[in-house]
Design an enzyme around this catalytic site. Structure first.
Site, PDB file in Angstrom:
ATOM      1  N   ARG A 126       0.813  -1.242   0.000  1.00  0.00           N
ATOM      2  CA  ARG A 126       0.000   0.000   0.000  1.00  0.00           C
ATOM      3  C   ARG A 126       0.832   1.272   0.000  1.00  0.00           C
ATOM      4  NH1 ARG A 126      -3.672  -2.714   3.671  1.00  0.00           N
ATOM      5  NH2 ARG A 126      -5.371  -3.559   2.420  1.00  0.00           N
ATOM      6  N   LYS A 148       3.006  11.574 -11.026  1.00  0.00           N
ATOM      7  CA  LYS A 148       2.134  10.725 -11.854  1.00  0.00           C
ATOM      8  C   LYS A 148       2.872   9.416 -12.119  1.00  0.00           C
ATOM      9  CE  LYS A 148      -0.659  14.061 -14.440  1.00  0.00           C
ATOM     10  NZ  LYS A 148      -0.970  14.592 -15.777  1.00  0.00           N
ATOM     11  N   GLU A 190       9.916  18.811 -24.855  1.00  0.00           N
ATOM     12  CA  GLU A 190       9.161  19.115 -23.620  1.00  0.00           C
ATOM     13  C   GLU A 190       9.674  20.423 -22.995  1.00  0.00           C
ATOM     14  OE1 GLU A 190       6.474  17.499 -22.751  1.00  0.00           O
ATOM     15  OE2 GLU A 190       6.675  15.596 -23.815  1.00  0.00           O
ATOM     16  N   LYS A 243       7.982  23.036 -13.756  1.00  0.00           N
ATOM     17  CA  LYS A 243       7.109  21.884 -13.463  1.00  0.00           C
ATOM     18  C   LYS A 243       6.735  21.876 -11.974  1.00  0.00           C
ATOM     19  CE  LYS A 243       5.363  17.613 -14.163  1.00  0.00           C
ATOM     20  NZ  LYS A 243       5.305  16.377 -14.874  1.00  0.00           N
ATOM     21  N   GLU A 253      -4.326  17.943 -11.077  1.00  0.00           N
ATOM     22  CA  GLU A 253      -4.760  18.388 -12.406  1.00  0.00           C
ATOM     23  C   GLU A 253      -6.239  18.785 -12.463  1.00  0.00           C
ATOM     24  OE1 GLU A 253      -2.974  16.005 -15.520  1.00  0.00           O
ATOM     25  OE2 GLU A 253      -4.275  16.908 -17.008  1.00  0.00           O
ATOM     26  N   ARG A 257      -2.500  22.506 -13.960  1.00  0.00           N
ATOM     27  CA  ARG A 257      -1.624  21.400 -14.390  1.00  0.00           C
ATOM     28  C   ARG A 257      -1.975  20.968 -15.816  1.00  0.00           C
ATOM     29  NH1 ARG A 257       0.954  16.366 -10.890  1.00  0.00           N
ATOM     30  NH2 ARG A 257       2.157  15.527 -12.630  1.00  0.00           N
ATOM     31  N   ASN A 261      -0.354  20.017 -20.838  1.00  0.00           N
ATOM     32  CA  ASN A 261      -0.811  19.228 -21.995  1.00  0.00           C
ATOM     33  C   ASN A 261      -0.696  19.998 -23.304  1.00  0.00           C
ATOM     34  OD1 ASN A 261      -1.492  17.026 -20.377  1.00  0.00           O
ATOM     35  ND2 ASN A 261      -3.430  17.999 -19.814  1.00  0.00           N
ATOM     36  N   HIS A 264      -0.117  18.250 -26.565  1.00  0.00           N
ATOM     37  CA  HIS A 264      -0.356  16.815 -26.348  1.00  0.00           C
ATOM     38  C   HIS A 264      -1.700  16.333 -26.901  1.00  0.00           C
ATOM     39  CE1 HIS A 264       3.204  17.165 -23.940  1.00  0.00           C
ATOM     40  NE2 HIS A 264       3.177  15.895 -23.591  1.00  0.00           N
ATOM     41  N   HIS A 268      -1.016  13.450 -29.081  1.00  0.00           N
ATOM     42  CA  HIS A 268      -1.396  12.072 -28.724  1.00  0.00           C
ATOM     43  C   HIS A 268      -2.190  11.424 -29.851  1.00  0.00           C
ATOM     44  CE1 HIS A 268      -1.000  12.253 -24.068  1.00  0.00           C
ATOM     45  NE2 HIS A 268       0.072  11.751 -24.631  1.00  0.00           N
ATOM     46  N   HIS A 281       7.331  10.031 -28.878  1.00  0.00           N
ATOM     47  CA  HIS A 281       6.399  10.912 -28.177  1.00  0.00           C
ATOM     48  C   HIS A 281       6.770  12.388 -28.414  1.00  0.00           C
ATOM     49  CE1 HIS A 281       3.711  12.316 -25.058  1.00  0.00           C
ATOM     50  NE2 HIS A 281       4.717  12.918 -24.464  1.00  0.00           N
TER      51      HIS A 281
HETATM   52  P1  NAD Z   1      12.068   5.624 -22.014  1.00  0.00           P
HETATM   53  O1  NAD Z   1      12.049   5.425 -20.560  1.00  0.00           O
HETATM   54  O2  NAD Z   1      11.606   4.495 -22.872  1.00  0.00           O
HETATM   55  O3  NAD Z   1      13.552   6.033 -22.433  1.00  0.00           O
HETATM   56  C1  NAD Z   1      13.847   6.239 -23.803  1.00  0.00           C
HETATM   57  C2  NAD Z   1      14.998   5.311 -24.231  1.00  0.00           C
HETATM   58  O4  NAD Z   1      16.215   5.824 -23.717  1.00  0.00           O
HETATM   59  C3  NAD Z   1      14.880   3.871 -23.702  1.00  0.00           C
HETATM   60  O5  NAD Z   1      15.362   2.993 -24.681  1.00  0.00           O
HETATM   61  C4  NAD Z   1      15.826   3.884 -22.499  1.00  0.00           C
HETATM   62  O6  NAD Z   1      16.346   2.602 -22.217  1.00  0.00           O
HETATM   63  C5  NAD Z   1      16.910   4.817 -22.999  1.00  0.00           C
HETATM   64  N1  NAD Z   1      17.668   5.492 -21.979  1.00  0.00           N
HETATM   65  C6  NAD Z   1      17.198   6.208 -20.924  1.00  0.00           C
HETATM   66  N2  NAD Z   1      18.204   6.799 -20.290  1.00  0.00           N
HETATM   67  C7  NAD Z   1      19.350   6.459 -20.943  1.00  0.00           C
HETATM   68  C8  NAD Z   1      20.722   6.791 -20.794  1.00  0.00           C
HETATM   69  N3  NAD Z   1      21.117   7.650 -19.862  1.00  0.00           N
HETATM   70  N4  NAD Z   1      21.609   6.247 -21.639  1.00  0.00           N
HETATM   71  C9  NAD Z   1      21.202   5.413 -22.646  1.00  0.00           C
HETATM   72  N5  NAD Z   1      19.925   5.092 -22.867  1.00  0.00           N
HETATM   73  C10 NAD Z   1      19.012   5.620 -22.024  1.00  0.00           C
HETATM   74  O7  NAD Z   1      11.204   6.894 -22.468  1.00  0.00           O
HETATM   75  P2  NAD Z   1      11.216   8.439 -22.038  1.00  0.00           P
HETATM   76  O8  NAD Z   1      11.147   9.217 -23.280  1.00  0.00           O
HETATM   77  O9  NAD Z   1      12.284   8.717 -21.060  1.00  0.00           O
HETATM   78  O10 NAD Z   1       9.829   8.565 -21.241  1.00  0.00           O
HETATM   79  C11 NAD Z   1       8.622   8.332 -21.907  1.00  0.00           C
HETATM   80  C12 NAD Z   1       7.626   7.827 -20.907  1.00  0.00           C
HETATM   81  O11 NAD Z   1       7.414   8.818 -19.921  1.00  0.00           O
HETATM   82  C13 NAD Z   1       6.266   7.520 -21.516  1.00  0.00           C
HETATM   83  O12 NAD Z   1       5.812   6.289 -21.014  1.00  0.00           O
HETATM   84  C14 NAD Z   1       5.391   8.660 -21.020  1.00  0.00           C
HETATM   85  O13 NAD Z   1       4.037   8.286 -20.882  1.00  0.00           O
HETATM   86  C15 NAD Z   1       6.028   8.952 -19.686  1.00  0.00           C
HETATM   87  N6  NAD Z   1       5.776  10.303 -19.176  1.00  0.00           N
HETATM   88  C16 NAD Z   1       5.321  10.429 -17.901  1.00  0.00           C
HETATM   89  C17 NAD Z   1       5.094  11.674 -17.369  1.00  0.00           C
HETATM   90  C18 NAD Z   1       4.653  11.800 -15.943  1.00  0.00           C
HETATM   91  O14 NAD Z   1       4.314  12.921 -15.518  1.00  0.00           O
HETATM   92  N7  NAD Z   1       4.688  10.731 -15.166  1.00  0.00           N
HETATM   93  C19 NAD Z   1       5.341  12.827 -18.126  1.00  0.00           C
HETATM   94  C20 NAD Z   1       5.809  12.674 -19.422  1.00  0.00           C
HETATM   95  C21 NAD Z   1       6.032  11.401 -19.944  1.00  0.00           C
HETATM   96  N1  GLY Z   2       3.378  15.557 -17.912  1.00  0.00           N
HETATM   97  C1  GLY Z   2       2.134  16.055 -17.508  1.00  0.00           C
HETATM   98  C2  GLY Z   2       1.977  16.190 -16.035  1.00  0.00           C
HETATM   99  O1  GLY Z   2       2.844  15.844 -15.286  1.00  0.00           O
HETATM  100  O2  GLY Z   2       0.937  16.615 -15.591  1.00  0.00           O
END
Ligand code: NAD
Ligand code: GLY
Length: 377
Positions: A126, A148, A190, A243, A253, A257, A261, A264, A268, A281
């Site tokens: 939990r 998130k 971003e 942020k 949100e 917040r 978007n 997006h 999306h 993305h």
């Molecule tokens: P990811 O985690 O898949 O990383 C992208 C690629 O880079 C992967 O292949 C990873 O293995 C590689 N990588 C990461 N760090 C590295 C490093 N230092 N050296 C070599 N390779 C490395 O994707 P991302 O673009 O980092 O994140 C996208 C995800 O984040 C999506 O799932 C999206 O929905 C999520 N997201 C979440 C929020 C939130 O607020 N929680 C906000 C924006 C995006």
């Molecule tokens: N990336 C959108 C949020 O964190 O709200």
């Protein structure tokens, strides 16, 4: 080291940005110790674990913590599922010595590791505490901050999840040197988004530093990013500051917040239409920002020269601003099913100047069609 505070009352936390923090018992180890963890579990993917997993566990162990790492999950968005979360939970819950409520989870990697690891932490026993350790630029400036967490469902991205704020975020800019250049650009998209919604001077900074941020050295498999660590740390800190302010004002949100978007909604839809395997993305968000600006311009909210300035910086960062023709009807349909749509009404964030946006829920199919046509080559 730069420190940015995310103000959330009793759940406030620091985001620490610097060079060489991860492999250091005095930095990462000390920050984890201050949280008072009984045991620390590092969760990472198959790309990042071989690069930084051992150094992270060693730095935690050198600070006297009982640290271990789960088996790395396959890198990439397809791993962000309940099935992977379940495999990780099995590993956590069968570990000896047993985990307890004092266990700290350290997601190490991009946004996928952060969202997945954070979600596992939110539901194990939990709720376990989390120290986010992002290693992609997107994760540093966006996903690691704000709480998130979650996984994807076959019907859409991020549809299963929980708000679960970390206790600390540790960003070691040196880890970004091994990031593929395309992933760095993804994160820079971003950063442009943050600048457009809140801070024109950040846009100036990105315009002035673009070449330095995208610099590389070496060739082929040895190619590494050779950015100036100070400039990268400043870029990250400025974005985290934006942020953090947005999250502090509206954690769940209900209002501002939603400004995050920007780009997006159409982005999306483009991602879904083209297919997640065929466009990153950040690339989709870049197209989404250009399309949103088209609507803002047509409504007389944003001046043509301001819209062009945003398109120019996206091009300079080698992010797409046009794509092969898209079907506007399909894009509209996908937008109506977006989880941010309310009762079928499409909501969009539109800039009214660089640094200021508003949310509009009277967007028409004709406006979207024109915007989508404007980004189709
Ligand atoms: P990811 O985690 O898949 O990383 C992208 C690629 O880079 C992967 O292949 C990873 O293995 C590689 N990588 C990461 N760090 C590295 C490093 N230092 N050296 C070599 N390779 C490395 O994707 P991302 O673009 O980092 O994140 C996208 C995800 O984040 C999506 O799932 C999206 O929905 C999520 N997201 C979440 C929020 C939130 O607020 N929680 C906000 C924006 C995006
Ligand atoms: N990336 C959108 C949020 O964190 O709200």
């Amino acid at each position: 080291m730069k420190k940015i505070r995310v103000e959330l009352g009793l759940r406030s936390y620091d985001v620490c940005v610097g060079a060489g923090l991860l492999g250091s018992a005095d930095m990462l180890g000390k920050l984890a110790s201050e949280i008072g963890a009984s045991q620390v579990v590092v969760i990472s993917d198959s790309n990042v674990a071989p690069l930084y997993g051992q150094a992270t566990v060693d730095a935690l162990a050198a600070a006297g913590l009982d640290a271990w790492a789960t088996k790395p999950f396959p890198a990439g968005e397809p791993s962000k599922t309940l099935a992977t979360a379940s495999t990780l939970l099995d590993e956590l819950l069968t570990h000896s010595p047993a985990i307890d409520r004092g266990t700290l989870v350290v997601p190490l990697g991009g946004g996928v590791a952060g969202d997945l690891g954070g979600f596992v932490a939110a539901i194990a026993l939990r709720g376990l505490r989390v120290l986010q350790s992002p290693t992609s630029l997107l994760a540093c400036v966006d996903s690691s901050v704000g709480g998130k967490t979650g996984v994807d469902h076959q019907t859409g991205k991020n549809l299963i999840g929980a708000f679960h704020q970390p206790s600390c975020v540790v960003i070691d800019v040196e880890t970004l040197r091994t990031l593929p250049l395309a992933e760095l650009r993804n994160g820079l998209g971003e950063c442009v988004k943050h600048a457009v919604i809140r801070d024109e001077s950040l846009l100036e900074f990105i315009e002035a530093s673009a070449e330095k941020l995208l610099a590389t050295e070496g060739r082929g498999d040895d190619k590494k990013l050779s950015f100036d660590a100070e400039i990268m740390a400043e870029l990250i800190a400025r974005n985290v500051t934006i942020k953090a302010a947005v999250v502090s004002a509206d954690e769940r949100e209900a209002g501002v917040r939603g400004h995050l978007n920007f780009g997006h909604t159409i982005g999306h839809a483009v991602e879904t239409f083209i297919g997640y395997d065929n466009i990153r993305h950040g690339e989709a968000v870049s197209l989404g920002m250009v399309a949103a600006n088209h609507i803002a311009k047509a409504r007389g909210l944003l001046g043509p020269s301001q819209a062009q300035r945003i398109t120019n910086i996206l091009s300079k960062l080698e992010l797409p601003t046009t794509t092969s023709p898209l079907d506007p009807g399909s894009i509209w349909q996908i937008m109506q099913h977006d989880k941010k749509a309310l009762a079928g009404k499409v909501r969009m964030v539109l800039p009214t100047e660089i640094g200021k946006v508003d949310i509009y829920d009277d967007i028409t199919p004709a406006e979207v069609a024109q915007a989508v046509e404007s980004i189709g080559k």
